[in-house]
Write an enzyme that holds these catalytic residues in place. Structure first.
Site, PDB file in Angstrom:
ATOM      1  N   SER A 108       0.825  -1.212   0.000  1.00  0.00           N
ATOM      2  CA  SER A 108       0.000   0.000   0.000  1.00  0.00           C
ATOM      3  C   SER A 108       0.854   1.254   0.000  1.00  0.00           C
ATOM      4  CB  SER A 108      -0.898   0.113   1.219  1.00  0.00           C
ATOM      5  OG  SER A 108      -1.054  -1.037   1.914  1.00  0.00           O
ATOM      6  N   HIS A 164      -3.401  -3.838  -5.716  1.00  0.00           N
ATOM      7  CA  HIS A 164      -3.688  -3.348  -4.365  1.00  0.00           C
ATOM      8  C   HIS A 164      -5.139  -3.627  -3.997  1.00  0.00           C
ATOM      9  CE1 HIS A 164      -3.978   0.143  -1.320  1.00  0.00           C
ATOM     10  NE2 HIS A 164      -3.459  -0.910  -0.746  1.00  0.00           N
ATOM     11  N   GLU A 198      -6.805  -1.662  -7.002  1.00  0.00           N
ATOM     12  CA  GLU A 198      -5.973  -0.753  -7.796  1.00  0.00           C
ATOM     13  C   GLU A 198      -4.954  -1.606  -8.547  1.00  0.00           C
ATOM     14  OE1 GLU A 198      -5.693   3.488  -5.522  1.00  0.00           O
ATOM     15  OE2 GLU A 198      -4.825   1.803  -4.450  1.00  0.00           O
ATOM     16  N   ASN A 253      -5.331   5.850  -1.261  1.00  0.00           N
ATOM     17  CA  ASN A 253      -4.654   6.311  -0.048  1.00  0.00           C
ATOM     18  C   ASN A 253      -4.140   7.733  -0.192  1.00  0.00           C
ATOM     19  OD1 ASN A 253      -5.162   4.092   1.503  1.00  0.00           O
ATOM     20  ND2 ASN A 253      -3.285   3.028   0.917  1.00  0.00           N
TER      21      ASN A 253
HETATM   22  P1  NAD Z   1       0.242  -9.230   7.985  1.00  0.00           P
HETATM   23  O1  NAD Z   1       1.338  -8.855   8.887  1.00  0.00           O
HETATM   24  O2  NAD Z   1      -1.126  -9.424   8.534  1.00  0.00           O
HETATM   25  O3  NAD Z   1       0.622 -10.583   7.223  1.00  0.00           O
HETATM   26  C1  NAD Z   1       1.866 -10.823   6.636  1.00  0.00           C
HETATM   27  C2  NAD Z   1       2.096 -12.334   6.598  1.00  0.00           C
HETATM   28  O4  NAD Z   1       3.296 -12.560   5.863  1.00  0.00           O
HETATM   29  C3  NAD Z   1       2.308 -12.951   7.972  1.00  0.00           C
HETATM   30  O5  NAD Z   1       1.444 -14.066   8.115  1.00  0.00           O
HETATM   31  C4  NAD Z   1       3.757 -13.389   7.970  1.00  0.00           C
HETATM   32  O6  NAD Z   1       3.973 -14.589   8.711  1.00  0.00           O
HETATM   33  C5  NAD Z   1       4.009 -13.609   6.498  1.00  0.00           C
HETATM   34  N1  NAD Z   1       5.412 -13.528   6.102  1.00  0.00           N
HETATM   35  C6  NAD Z   1       6.406 -12.792   6.650  1.00  0.00           C
HETATM   36  N2  NAD Z   1       7.558 -13.016   5.970  1.00  0.00           N
HETATM   37  C7  NAD Z   1       7.273 -13.891   4.982  1.00  0.00           C
HETATM   38  C8  NAD Z   1       8.055 -14.521   3.976  1.00  0.00           C
HETATM   39  N3  NAD Z   1       9.342 -14.271   3.836  1.00  0.00           N
HETATM   40  N4  NAD Z   1       7.446 -15.402   3.158  1.00  0.00           N
HETATM   41  C9  NAD Z   1       6.126 -15.675   3.297  1.00  0.00           C
HETATM   42  N5  NAD Z   1       5.350 -15.118   4.242  1.00  0.00           N
HETATM   43  C10 NAD Z   1       5.921 -14.227   5.080  1.00  0.00           C
HETATM   44  O7  NAD Z   1       0.246  -8.127   6.835  1.00  0.00           O
HETATM   45  P2  NAD Z   1      -0.978  -7.597   5.975  1.00  0.00           P
HETATM   46  O8  NAD Z   1      -1.724  -6.567   6.735  1.00  0.00           O
HETATM   47  O9  NAD Z   1      -1.697  -8.761   5.404  1.00  0.00           O
HETATM   48  O10 NAD Z   1      -0.210  -6.821   4.813  1.00  0.00           O
HETATM   49  C11 NAD Z   1       0.411  -7.503   3.751  1.00  0.00           C
HETATM   50  C12 NAD Z   1       0.643  -6.521   2.612  1.00  0.00           C
HETATM   51  O11 NAD Z   1      -0.629  -6.005   2.197  1.00  0.00           O
HETATM   52  C13 NAD Z   1       1.468  -5.307   2.977  1.00  0.00           C
HETATM   53  O12 NAD Z   1       2.251  -4.965   1.878  1.00  0.00           O
HETATM   54  C14 NAD Z   1       0.432  -4.219   3.264  1.00  0.00           C
HETATM   55  O13 NAD Z   1       0.912  -2.935   3.020  1.00  0.00           O
HETATM   56  C15 NAD Z   1      -0.619  -4.582   2.247  1.00  0.00           C
HETATM   57  N6  NAD Z   1      -1.976  -4.131   2.549  1.00  0.00           N
HETATM   58  C16 NAD Z   1      -2.475  -4.215   3.817  1.00  0.00           C
HETATM   59  C17 NAD Z   1      -3.782  -3.791   4.063  1.00  0.00           C
HETATM   60  C18 NAD Z   1      -4.378  -3.902   5.440  1.00  0.00           C
HETATM   61  O14 NAD Z   1      -5.402  -3.278   5.698  1.00  0.00           O
HETATM   62  N7  NAD Z   1      -3.806  -4.700   6.326  1.00  0.00           N
HETATM   63  C19 NAD Z   1      -4.561  -3.286   3.015  1.00  0.00           C
HETATM   64  C20 NAD Z   1      -4.029  -3.239   1.718  1.00  0.00           C
HETATM   65  C21 NAD Z   1      -2.741  -3.672   1.509  1.00  0.00           C
END
Ligand code: NAD
Length: 689
Positions: free
Chosen positions: A431, A452, A464, A502
């Site tokens: 994001s 996204h 997106e 965003n």
């Molecule tokens: P999160 O922390 O909930 O989940 C991330 C997961 O990745 C965890 O389960 C972790 O164990 C795993 N992980 C860590 N290192 C890893 C690796 N090397 N290989 C495989 N898995 C691995 O994060 P999230 O909130 O799901 O966010 C993930 C992405 O999505 C980010 O880039 C974030 O910016 C984006 N995003 C988040 C949201 C939101 O509201 N949370 C919305 C849109 C986009």
């Protein structure tokens, strides 16, 4: 595209219907006759989905005049995917009140004629049977539903209520409280519930439909009972009490000042519930009035915006296997959703517990989406936890949803070099990181893009689709087609900090933080935004998104944009350092153990001083995005904010709001003098003249 879910509930007889001849001069109907039973097959030309248009009704009128000798009439659809998706919204555009009244009166006359036929009339409905389609079915003596039928009155989402007899026929046919609930919420009524409510007289698997039709045509299918409550509610005092309660409930989700339709519907029933003829006349007048309202006009525009985004999602993505890396908040939902939408999905994580949790969350999602046992089992079979990452080499698309750290994402990409199959696309769900900073680490920069999704994926329809300069031709088209296959709405955006949603939303949240810093009450700020029509106040939104993530987004918008965001207050960082990261931690700007953020504006009026500070910077950021070519045009930007962030839909999106208001640059200039350069109007306003 044929909906992979809907094909499971299709009417196999529809194909036979599509072979029936069209009576001379008719375009929307086919007719077949068998042993005195006339079947009229609705089959709108040039589309996979029927809608109830003026032509459909006019032709039906003609067909009803040609039933001499028939012993029964059956109405069904020749489209495999459903009966009818509702009224023809295109026909509403630009209608004035008089034209609307005349159209409605004609339509009512046709359905009244159908309802008054002396032979048995039977509607056989399958798939989506919505709005005008359901009203047509309600005018028949009996309704036979095929397993999987989804009925409903979604008009309220367009700022309207049913207008083709639905209000008085549904409240007469089933328990009026249930009927009103269905019309007030616009929620779909699934097959078994429809049978339980008495909306359907029979619910049958497709293979038994002929027997059910014959029973209905020979008077051997009894009508569903409308229950004891229905009788009592035909009396005014009982209705009065129920109507008061309905108004109170409606205020919670659709305040009267912004959404007149639910209240008009409640008034209709309250005033005329015991008298179908009076209710019919009142329905016609009320519908015509609502159609002219600013709310309905804005929501109809939103309907067209949705269609516009959908049109950008056409084609075949060629993506059948998706590999998701990271099974956290986002990855787990993306994987579950893709499996629901018939994709084969492998889901990888460094840790095992998130994978287990992801599968159980998927099962819950499928249950909430009313999948049958078999459909849910099939979807779960398609979702494969893959701790070793075996799916990487087989996937057509790899979606990276790992934590928001550039170094970590780069390491993951390094592990994909020489592993991905030729032609596979790698997409990041980031994001706030710059795509241009990640692209060099991608195994093939020409096949690396942003995808996204918004949280929660199952409820936020936008994706997106983010391009950068080195992208190979066709990659973006495939990703947009993929979004369409997931039943999501793709918006193409150019790489830009915060992309579009965003970028536009960040000043809303930041300004609220600055107001808190000035000592304004958080609930007052939230209520003012709710009173304006935002789905969530900015303080609550910061808690919901997570203070840590908001800081990430703020950091990414502190440079590289035309109007950099100022520093957030220092205490925000301190809260994050103490683990008070928002709702997920139980503590953020609100302390969730002690207080709940306001969900409605309550008695709060719009507070112009707060509103202008919260809303106008979003319009300004929108203008910046347009000037920088981040999205194609103002309509696309409005659509992105409405479908990605729930931006007050009845106001039509930030750019539409600015256009209607007319004084945005002048007001920004005044705020700039009062509060500083973060309000400096974007240069793009000048070009509007
Ligand atoms: P999160 O922390 O909930 O989940 C991330 C997961 O990745 C965890 O389960 C972790 O164990 C795993 N992980 C860590 N290192 C890893 C690796 N090397 N290989 C495989 N898995 C691995 O994060 P999230 O909130 O799901 O966010 C993930 C992405 O999505 C980010 O880039 C974030 O910016 C984006 N995003 C988040 C949201 C939101 O509201 N949370 C919305 C849109 C986009």
């Amino acid at each position: 595209m044929t909906d992979p879910i809907d094909t499971l509930t299709a009417d196999p007889a529809a194909e036979a219907g599509a072979d029936a001849p069209r009576p001379a001069g008719l375009t929307c109907w086919r007719r077949s006759d068998s042993a005195g039973v006339v079947t009229l097959w609705l089959d709108c030309p040039g589309t996979g989905t029927n809608v109830i248009s003026e032509t459909v009704l006019r032709e039906l009128d003609q067909l009803l005049g040609d039933l001499a000798g028939a012993r029964a009439l059956v109405i069904r659809s020749a489209k495999p995917s459903g009966f009818a998706a509702g009224a023809d919204i295109d026909g509403f555009a630009g209608l004035d009140r008089d034209a609307a009244l005349s159209l409605l009166n004609q339509g009512h006359a046709v359905l009244d004629r159908l309802a008054a036929l002396e032979i048995p009339t039977v509607a056989v409905i399958h798939g989506h049977t919505l709005g005008g389609g359901l009203e047509l079915a309600l005018a028949c003596d009996r309704r036979i539903g095929l397993d999987g039928v989804k009925a409903g009155f979604p008009e309220v989402q367009l700022g309207l209520h049913p207008g083709l007899g639905g209000t008085f026929r549904l409240t007469q046919r089933i328990d009026p409280i249930e009927a009103m609930q269905a019309m007030l919420t616009g929620k779909t009524i699934h097959d078994r519930k429809a049978k339980r409510l008495g909306l359907l007289d029979a619910l049958v698997p497709a293979r038994h439909v002929d027997a059910a039709i014959e029973a209905a045509c020979t008077g051997q299918l009894p009508a569903a009972e409308d229950g004891l409550k229905a009788g009592a509610l035909r009396l005014a005092p009982a209705r009065s009490l129920a109507a008061t309660r309905m108004r109170q409930e409606a205020e919670k989700t659709a305040p009267r000042r912004h959404y007149p339709a639910p209240y008009a519907l409640i008034d209709l029933w309250h005033d005329h519930g015991g008298d179908p003829e009076a209710m019919q006349r009142a329905e016609i007048a009320s519908f015509a009035t609502l159609l002219e309202s600013a709310t309905a006009q804005a929501l109809i525009r939103v309907f067209f915006l949705r269609r516009q985004l959908k049109a950008g999602a056409k084609g075949d993505s060629g993506i059948t296997h998706v590999h998701v890396i990271g099974a956290g908040t986002m990855g787990a939902e993306i994987a579950a959703w893709a499996a629901l939408r018939a994709k084969r999905v492998t889901l990888e994580d460094v840790a095992l517990p998130p994978l287990g949790k992801a599968v159980s969350r998927a099962a819950t999602l499928y249950e909430r989406r009313h999948l049958s046992g078999i459909e849910a089992r099939d979807a779960l079979d398609r979702l494969m936890p893959d701790p070793e990452g075996l799916g990487r080499a087989r996937a057509d698309l790899v979606i990276e949803a790992a934590p928001e750290r550039a170094a970590l994402k780069e390491k993951i990409y390094a592990g994909l070099v020489d592993v991905l199959k030729p032609g596979a696309i790698l997409a990041s769900n980031t994001s706030s990181l710059r795509l241009t900073d990640l692209v060099d680490a991608a195994p093939d920069p020409a096949r690396f893009a942003g995808l996204h999704f918004f949280n929660p994926v199952s409820r936020m329809p936008l994706i997106e689709v983010v391009a950068h300069e080195g992208l190979a031709p066709g990659v973006l088209d495939r990703l947009c087609a993929f979004a369409g296959e997931l039943d999501r709405l793709p918006v193409r955006v150019r790489e830009y900090p915060g992309f579009v949603v965003n970028r536009v939303l960040a000043p809303y949240m930041l300004e609220a933080m600055l107001m808190l810093d000035e000592g304004l009450d958080k609930a007052r700020i939230d209520r003012a935004a709710l009173a304006f029509g935002m789905p969530m106040g900015p303080v609550t939104l910061v808690d919901q998104v997570g203070l840590d993530i908001c800081l990430d987004v703020a950091r990414s918008l502190a440079s590289g944009v035309a109007q950099p965001l100022p520093e957030p207050p220092a205490w925000l960082r301190e809260k994050v350092a103490k683990g008070k990261t928002g709702k997920k931690a139980g503590k953020g700007l609100y302390d969730y153990a002690r207080e709940s953020p306001p969900e409605t504006a309550g008695e709060a009026d719009e507070d112009p001083a707060i509103i202008d500070r919260l809303i106008l910077p979003m319009c300004n950021a929108g203008m910046e995005c347009l000037r920088q070519g981040v999205v194609a045009d103002a309509d696309t930007l409005d659509a992105a904010l409405i479908f990605g962030a729930g931006w007050a839909p009845f106001r039509g999106g930030p750019m539409h709001y600015a256009r209607v208001r007319g004084d945005v640059p002048a007001r920004l200039r005044a705020l700039e003098q009062q509060l500083g350069r973060r309000f400096t109007p974007d240069a793009g306003w000048d070009s509007l003249g």
